[in-house]
Design an enzyme around this catalytic site. Sequence first.
Site, PDB file in Angstrom:
ATOM      1  N   ASN A   9       0.857  -1.187   0.000  1.00 37.89           N
ATOM      2  CA  ASN A   9       0.000   0.000   0.000  1.00 37.89           C
ATOM      3  C   ASN A   9       0.894   1.238   0.000  1.00 37.89           C
ATOM      4  O   ASN A   9       1.473   1.586   1.027  1.00 37.89           O
ATOM      5  CB  ASN A   9      -0.905  -0.031   1.248  1.00 37.89           C
ATOM      6  CG  ASN A   9      -1.752   1.215   1.374  1.00 37.89           C
ATOM      7  OD1 ASN A   9      -1.857   2.013   0.439  1.00 37.89           O
ATOM      8  ND2 ASN A   9      -2.377   1.381   2.529  1.00 37.89           N
ATOM      9  N   TRP A  10       0.971   1.896  -1.147  1.00 39.17           N
ATOM     10  CA  TRP A  10       1.874   3.048  -1.269  1.00 39.17           C
ATOM     11  C   TRP A  10       1.286   4.309  -0.633  1.00 39.17           C
ATOM     12  O   TRP A  10       1.960   5.325  -0.557  1.00 39.17           O
ATOM     13  CB  TRP A  10       2.188   3.318  -2.746  1.00 39.17           C
ATOM     14  CG  TRP A  10       2.933   2.229  -3.444  1.00 39.17           C
ATOM     15  CD1 TRP A  10       3.340   1.028  -2.922  1.00 39.17           C
ATOM     16  CD2 TRP A  10       3.372   2.234  -4.807  1.00 39.17           C
ATOM     17  NE1 TRP A  10       3.998   0.287  -3.881  1.00 39.17           N
ATOM     18  CE2 TRP A  10       4.035   1.002  -5.047  1.00 39.17           C
ATOM     19  CE3 TRP A  10       3.282   3.139  -5.861  1.00 39.17           C
ATOM     20  CZ2 TRP A  10       4.581   0.668  -6.284  1.00 39.17           C
ATOM     21  CZ3 TRP A  10       3.818   2.818  -7.093  1.00 39.17           C
ATOM     22  CH2 TRP A  10       4.470   1.598  -7.299  1.00 39.17           C
ATOM     23  N   HIS A  95      -9.622   0.781   4.613  1.00 40.80           N
ATOM     24  CA  HIS A  95      -8.390   1.017   5.365  1.00 40.80           C
ATOM     25  C   HIS A  95      -8.703   1.953   6.535  1.00 40.80           C
ATOM     26  O   HIS A  95      -9.528   2.855   6.420  1.00 40.80           O
ATOM     27  CB  HIS A  95      -7.327   1.634   4.451  1.00 40.80           C
ATOM     28  CG  HIS A  95      -5.977   1.663   5.075  1.00 40.80           C
ATOM     29  ND1 HIS A  95      -5.621   2.613   6.011  1.00 40.80           N
ATOM     30  CD2 HIS A  95      -4.914   0.847   4.935  1.00 40.80           C
ATOM     31  CE1 HIS A  95      -4.375   2.379   6.407  1.00 40.80           C
ATOM     32  NE2 HIS A  95      -3.926   1.317   5.769  1.00 40.80           N
ATOM     33  N   GLU A  97      -7.220   4.394   7.703  1.00 43.60           N
ATOM     34  CA  GLU A  97      -7.055   5.835   7.425  1.00 43.60           C
ATOM     35  C   GLU A  97      -8.289   6.384   6.722  1.00 43.60           C
ATOM     36  O   GLU A  97      -8.674   7.536   6.935  1.00 43.60           O
ATOM     37  CB  GLU A  97      -5.773   6.054   6.599  1.00 43.60           C
ATOM     38  CG  GLU A  97      -4.533   5.859   7.463  1.00 43.60           C
ATOM     39  CD  GLU A  97      -3.296   5.402   6.722  1.00 43.60           C
ATOM     40  OE1 GLU A  97      -3.252   5.503   5.481  1.00 43.60           O
ATOM     41  OE2 GLU A  97      -2.357   4.918   7.397  1.00 43.60           O
ATOM     42  N   GLY A 173       1.821   1.700  11.052  1.00 42.41           N
ATOM     43  CA  GLY A 173       2.773   2.809  11.019  1.00 42.41           C
ATOM     44  C   GLY A 173       3.412   3.137  12.356  1.00 42.41           C
ATOM     45  O   GLY A 173       4.048   4.180  12.498  1.00 42.41           O
ATOM     46  N   SER A 212       2.822  -2.660  10.541  1.00 42.50           N
ATOM     47  CA  SER A 212       4.259  -2.682  10.839  1.00 42.50           C
ATOM     48  C   SER A 212       4.927  -3.995  10.448  1.00 42.50           C
ATOM     49  O   SER A 212       5.783  -4.511  11.185  1.00 42.50           O
ATOM     50  CB  SER A 212       4.504  -2.344  12.316  1.00 42.50           C
ATOM     51  OG  SER A 212       4.072  -1.021  12.584  1.00 42.50           O
ATOM     52  N   GLY A 233       2.497  -1.369   4.466  1.00 38.21           N
ATOM     53  CA  GLY A 233       2.485   0.066   4.202  1.00 38.21           C
ATOM     54  C   GLY A 233       3.900   0.596   4.060  1.00 38.21           C
ATOM     55  O   GLY A 233       4.514   0.512   2.998  1.00 38.21           O
TER      56      GLY A 233
HETATM   57  C1  PEP Z   1      -1.105  -0.073   6.098  1.00 39.43           C
HETATM   58  O1  PEP Z   1      -1.119   1.118   5.848  1.00 39.43           O
HETATM   59  O2  PEP Z   1      -1.992  -0.817   5.641  1.00 39.43           O
HETATM   60  C2  PEP Z   1      -0.036  -0.584   6.932  1.00 39.43           C
HETATM   61  C3  PEP Z   1      -0.117  -1.806   7.370  1.00 39.43           C
HETATM   62  O3  PEP Z   1       0.993   0.289   7.205  1.00 39.43           O
HETATM   63  P1  PEP Z   1       2.383  -0.101   7.920  1.00 39.43           P
HETATM   64  O4  PEP Z   1       2.889  -1.364   7.260  1.00 39.43           O
HETATM   65  O5  PEP Z   1       3.272   1.073   7.669  1.00 39.43           O
HETATM   66  O6  PEP Z   1       2.080  -0.324   9.356  1.00 39.43           O
END
Ligand code: PEP
Length: 258
Positions: A9-10, A95, A97, A173, A212, A233
């Site tokens: 996921n960019w 998601h 966010e 994140g 993460s 992410g």
């Molecule tokens: C995500 O945004 O779906 C995600 C899992 O982010 P990260 O890997 O940075 O925790």
Amino acid sequence: MRRPLIAGNWKMHFTVPEGLEYALRLRHDLEPYAAHLDLVVLPPAVMLWEIANALRGCPIKVGAQNAGWEDQGPFTGEISPKMLAGWCDYLLIGHSERRQLFGETDEELNRKLQAAFRHGLKVILAVGETLEEYETGRTVEVITRQLSAALYGITLTAATDLTIAYEPVWAIGTGKAATPQYANQTMGLVRTLLARSFADLAASMRVIYGGSVTPANTRSLMEQPEIDGALVGGASLKAADFIQIVQATAEVVRSKRV
Ligand code: PEP
């Protein structure tokens, strides 16, 4: 054994030229692993078409990070699943966010899911509890509500194109991934809930983990029986990290086959 899926996921990163260059690098470096798992990149909408063309004929699939539920109309700033149909393979829905920063509701996500399936897209539906919900022991309640609302009215046929991403919001994140045991246990619950709606299908549906994921923790997560891949992410933005995550997953697949 379910075939794993690794999706990058960019989010809102890269300019169009940067995204294109990065996609070509992944095309070059990741092709050998496609024999063992499914690979998806989720670039920002503005570069989706360009990247879909750059990856045409290659096993890495593209997906959108979000879309609305209407086919067309006065919805400034929105894109529709109909616009993605035929050249874009996946759509990420729900998601955290989108839920938290843009106020998307469970009912809206259900409409998005219906629209995506109407246009033949494969869907990655994200669910997960916030830190406060986790700390107050409400994970089961939250996941149950999110899943049952989003899946309302979804047919068994449509559900064959559905992957659930379990993403504890407190792990996204933050650098604090869920322990493999906790993730596995909660994802087992997700599968039990899927079985209520799709009894004959649940055992073969993919449930992936997000939050993460790094090269260092990939192997221990992927070794868990309920974890069928990852939604990545931050670590999907660095070629070296993303490639190592894919490599580690492919190694787990190979070791399970032996
Ligand atoms: C995500 O945004 O779906 C995600 C899992 O982010 P990260 O890997 O940075 O925790």
